[in-house]
Write an enzyme that holds these catalytic residues in place. Structure first.
Site, mmCIF file in Angstrom:
data_model
loop_
_atom_site.group_PDB
_atom_site.id
_atom_site.type_symbol
_atom_site.label_atom_id
_atom_site.label_comp_id
_atom_site.label_asym_id
_atom_site.label_seq_id
_atom_site.Cartn_x
_atom_site.Cartn_y
_atom_site.Cartn_z
ATOM 1 N N TYR A 158 0.836 -1.207 0.000
ATOM 2 C CA TYR A 158 0.000 0.000 0.000
ATOM 3 C C TYR A 158 0.874 1.262 0.000
ATOM 4 O O TYR A 158 0.661 2.174 -0.804
ATOM 5 C CB TYR A 158 -0.908 -0.030 1.232
ATOM 6 C CG TYR A 158 -1.925 1.077 1.281
ATOM 7 C CD1 TYR A 158 -2.983 1.122 0.377
ATOM 8 C CD2 TYR A 158 -1.841 2.081 2.244
ATOM 9 C CE1 TYR A 158 -3.930 2.140 0.437
ATOM 10 C CE2 TYR A 158 -2.789 3.091 2.302
ATOM 11 C CZ TYR A 158 -3.827 3.118 1.401
ATOM 12 O OH TYR A 158 -4.764 4.118 1.452
ATOM 13 N N LYS A 162 1.185 4.235 -2.871
ATOM 14 C CA LYS A 162 0.826 5.635 -2.620
ATOM 15 C C LYS A 162 2.034 6.565 -2.780
ATOM 16 O O LYS A 162 1.896 7.676 -3.294
ATOM 17 C CB LYS A 162 0.208 5.774 -1.228
ATOM 18 C CG LYS A 162 -1.120 5.014 -1.077
ATOM 19 C CD LYS A 162 -2.189 5.471 -2.062
ATOM 20 C CE LYS A 162 -3.555 4.855 -1.773
ATOM 21 N NZ LYS A 162 -4.604 5.326 -2.688
HETATM 22 N N1 LIG Z 1 -10.475 5.696 4.511
HETATM 23 C C1 LIG Z 1 -9.251 6.099 4.842
HETATM 24 O O1 LIG Z 1 -8.923 6.223 6.049
HETATM 25 C C2 LIG Z 1 -8.253 6.421 3.774
HETATM 26 C C3 LIG Z 1 -7.081 7.078 4.150
HETATM 27 C C4 LIG Z 1 -6.164 7.410 3.164
HETATM 28 C C5 LIG Z 1 -6.413 7.120 1.842
HETATM 29 N N2 LIG Z 1 -7.561 6.474 1.496
HETATM 30 C C6 LIG Z 1 -7.776 6.191 0.065
HETATM 31 O O2 LIG Z 1 -9.085 6.573 -0.291
HETATM 32 C C7 LIG Z 1 -9.498 5.829 -1.435
HETATM 33 C C8 LIG Z 1 -10.913 5.307 -1.183
HETATM 34 O O3 LIG Z 1 -10.870 4.401 -0.099
HETATM 35 P P1 LIG Z 1 -11.996 4.301 1.022
HETATM 36 O O4 LIG Z 1 -11.321 4.342 2.327
HETATM 37 O O5 LIG Z 1 -13.088 5.250 0.719
HETATM 38 O O6 LIG Z 1 -12.462 2.779 0.848
HETATM 39 P P2 LIG Z 1 -13.672 2.055 0.147
HETATM 40 O O7 LIG Z 1 -14.962 2.566 0.667
HETATM 41 O O8 LIG Z 1 -13.367 0.601 0.280
HETATM 42 O O9 LIG Z 1 -13.573 2.489 -1.393
HETATM 43 C C9 LIG Z 1 -12.716 1.877 -2.299
HETATM 44 C C10 LIG Z 1 -13.238 2.119 -3.699
HETATM 45 O O10 LIG Z 1 -12.272 1.601 -4.638
HETATM 46 C C11 LIG Z 1 -12.936 0.751 -5.560
HETATM 47 N N3 LIG Z 1 -12.069 -0.370 -5.969
HETATM 48 C C12 LIG Z 1 -11.465 -1.283 -5.162
HETATM 49 N N4 LIG Z 1 -10.849 -2.218 -5.914
HETATM 50 C C13 LIG Z 1 -11.077 -1.893 -7.218
HETATM 51 C C14 LIG Z 1 -10.742 -2.486 -8.469
HETATM 52 N N5 LIG Z 1 -10.060 -3.646 -8.559
HETATM 53 N N6 LIG Z 1 -11.148 -1.875 -9.599
HETATM 54 C C15 LIG Z 1 -11.862 -0.719 -9.541
HETATM 55 N N7 LIG Z 1 -12.225 -0.125 -8.408
HETATM 56 C C16 LIG Z 1 -11.852 -0.710 -7.248
HETATM 57 C C17 LIG Z 1 -14.143 0.193 -4.801
HETATM 58 O O11 LIG Z 1 -15.133 -0.221 -5.737
HETATM 59 P P3 LIG Z 1 -16.260 -1.357 -5.417
HETATM 60 O O12 LIG Z 1 -16.457 -1.349 -3.921
HETATM 61 O O13 LIG Z 1 -17.451 -0.906 -6.191
HETATM 62 O O14 LIG Z 1 -15.726 -2.668 -5.883
HETATM 63 C C18 LIG Z 1 -14.560 1.402 -3.960
HETATM 64 O O15 LIG Z 1 -15.409 2.244 -4.710
HETATM 65 C C19 LIG Z 1 -8.441 4.735 -1.627
HETATM 66 O O16 LIG Z 1 -7.569 5.104 -2.680
HETATM 67 C C20 LIG Z 1 -7.695 4.722 -0.315
HETATM 68 O O17 LIG Z 1 -6.364 4.294 -0.453
HETATM 69 C C21 LIG Z 1 -8.481 6.101 2.429
#
Ligand SMILES: NC(=O)c1ccc[n+]([C@@H]2O[C@H](COP(=O)([O-])OP(=O)(O)OC[C@H]3O[C@@H](n4cnc5c(N)ncnc54)[C@H](OP(=O)(O)O)[C@@H]3O)[C@@H](O)[C@H]2O)c1
Length: 259
Positions: A158, A162
């Protein structure tokens, strides 16, 4: 936000979490949205309902970013939806947790790099090419993470994805500045989403994190949406190649013991 109304924006990973929050805020700002999802059909239907209730025009497209060969066709569909795009938000990501010893063949490592780094690289390049042909400016926001800057055990895949996303964003900003295509990074700290809420809301876990975060709380998907709107808007017209960290001060603090 300055200049956002009417902008056409593709948000990847809009079916839940931060992507859904971004969609909500951009809809409120009057953007027209192409909402991407992979597997979560119910989630994207919910996002679509929320943004249309806010008065936004939106279309939904599905794509699995592990299948990199399909990305050109996916991007063409997204571009055609509103006869062009002004913004691209590379938000979709896999939050993979493993160690080098458990993933010794690097299977999870490569899958994480595909979705979190290679797919945004290809989508951003397709977006830049289309903007150049259309002789129009464009804005890209890459949703990275504080793990691009400071990380911990379990996150080799991860964090590599990033840190790589931060690096290519800077290179693309430099290469595409002449075409008025801006590339910036959003680096969120801990933001509870559907996937993580059950763990992060446990009182002992929440206390552990809140003690470490100088602002004393988690972030929200709304705040990530607001920052994305800012990065897409004309308020940041001269900002490119930058990383905007939103983490309540977590990584500024370092690993010093509490006083
Ligand atoms: N939440 C945090 O604390 C946090 C912190 C830092 C960065 N981020 C970043 O924020 C972004 C969103 O994450 P989130 O936390 O909101 O989690 P999340 O709710 O699990 O969202 C992840 C999204 O990515 C999509 N995805 C996953 N695998 C994929 C694939 N193989 N092909 C296409 N789309 C895919 C999922 O689509 P489906 O579910 O429709 O399959 C979902 O819409 C990520 O890049 C993550 O690294 C999150």
């Amino acid at each position: 936000m300055k200049g956002l109304k009417g902008k056409r924006v593709l948000i990847t990973g809009a079916s839940s979490g931060i992507g859904a929050g971004m969609a909500r805020v951009l809809a409120r700002e009057g953007c027209r949205l192409v909402l991407h999802f992979n597997r979560n059909q119910a989630g994207i239907e919910n996002t679509l309902k929320v943004v249309t209730n806010l008065g936004a025009e939106a279309v939904v497209l599905q794509s699995d970013f592990c299948l990199l060969d399909n990305l050109d066709a996916f991007f063409e569909q997204a571009w055609r939806a509103f006869d062009g795009l002004d913004g691209l938000v590379n938000n979709a990501g896999l939050v993979s947790k493993t160690t080098a010893l458990k993933d010794a063949k690097g299977i999870q490592f490569m899958e994480t790099l595909k979705v979190n780094l290679h797919a945004p690289y290809l989508l951003s390049t397709a977006f830049a090419q289309a903007c150049i042909i259309a002789k129009q400016p464009g804005a890209i926001v890459n949703n990275s993470s504080i793990h691009g800057q400071a990380t911990c055990e379990w996150f080799s895949a991860y964090a590599a994805s990033k840190a790589g996303l931060d690096a290519i964003s800077k290179v693309q900003a430099v290469e595409w500045g002449v075409h008025q295509i801006r590339v910036n990074v959003l680096a969120p700290g801990v933001v509870p989403v559907e996937r993580t809420k059950p763990i992060l809301s446990q009182p002992e876990m929440a206390k552990k994190w809140h003690d470490k975060i100088p602002s004393g709380r988690y972030g929200t998907t709304e705040e990530m949406g607001e920052a994305t709107a800012y990065l897409l808007s004309d308020a940041t017209a001269w900002m490119t190649g930058s990383v905007l960290t939103l983490d309540g001060g977590l990584i500024a603090r370092g690993n010093y013991p509490s006083r």
